[in-house]
Design a protein around this motif. Sequence first.
Motif, short mmCIF file in Angstrom:
data_model
loop_
_atom_site.label_atom_id
_atom_site.label_comp_id
_atom_site.label_asym_id
_atom_site.label_seq_id
_atom_site.Cartn_x
_atom_site.Cartn_y
_atom_site.Cartn_z
N GLU A 12 0.82 -1.20 0.00
CA GLU A 12 0.00 0.00 0.00
C GLU A 12 0.86 1.26 0.00
N HIS A 13 1.92 1.23 0.78
CA HIS A 13 2.73 2.43 0.97
C HIS A 13 4.12 2.22 0.40
N VAL A 46 -4.58 8.78 0.34
CA VAL A 46 -5.25 8.36 -0.89
C VAL A 46 -4.80 6.94 -1.23
N SER A 47 -5.73 6.10 -1.53
CA SER A 47 -5.39 4.71 -1.80
C SER A 47 -6.15 4.24 -3.03
N ALA A 48 -5.64 4.59 -4.19
CA ALA A 48 -6.38 4.28 -5.41
C ALA A 48 -5.50 3.79 -6.55
N PRO A 72 6.92 -12.35 7.65
CA PRO A 72 5.56 -11.95 7.26
C PRO A 72 5.33 -10.45 7.34
N SER A 73 6.01 -9.78 8.24
CA SER A 73 5.81 -8.34 8.36
C SER A 73 6.34 -7.60 7.13
N LEU A 74 7.29 -8.23 6.42
CA LEU A 74 7.77 -7.64 5.17
C LEU A 74 6.82 -7.97 4.03
N ALA A 75 6.30 -9.18 4.04
CA ALA A 75 5.47 -9.62 2.93
C ALA A 75 4.10 -8.96 2.96
N ASN A 76 3.60 -8.70 4.15
CA ASN A 76 2.24 -8.19 4.25
C ASN A 76 2.10 -7.29 5.47
N PRO A 77 2.76 -6.14 5.43
CA PRO A 77 2.78 -5.27 6.61
C PRO A 77 1.42 -4.72 6.97
N SER A 78 0.46 -4.80 6.07
CA SER A 78 -0.86 -4.24 6.34
C SER A 78 -1.84 -5.28 6.85
N ALA A 79 -1.39 -6.51 6.99
CA ALA A 79 -2.32 -7.59 7.27
C ALA A 79 -3.02 -7.44 8.61
#
Length: 122
Positions: A12-13, A46-48, A72-79
């Motif tokens: 995302e970021h 903004v997330s588009a 996992p925190s690198l692969a999917n930090p937003s999880a």
Amino acid sequence: MEPKLVTVCTYEHPVQAEVAKFALEAEGLTAFVADAEFVTNMFLGVSAAGGVKLQVPESDVPAAMALLAANPSLANPSADRPADDGVPRCLSCGATMPAEATACPACGWSYLDGAKPEDAEG
Ligand SMILES: [Zn+2]
């Protein structure tokens, strides 16, 4: 000859992708962040734009995937946070971070630990 690049993860970021990129590079792999410029305004909430791609040469895919799987925190930090809140979180402990902060108030983790200082503020 340009190596074929394969997207191994999407973030995302931009900073999340940069952190993962540095982690891969620390393991001796080559990594690239794609579309980072395009989504820089995600920092504004903004997330588009479809995210930031972490890419590696095809030959490095197995090693990169293994490293991401082990972290996992690198692969999917937003999880572990709501996908739509747009609130910056510490990538280390998940605490909410003030938008202008570069260091976590809870654990002291800093974006600057994983990104070039000149990229920290635009
Ligand atoms: Zn923290």
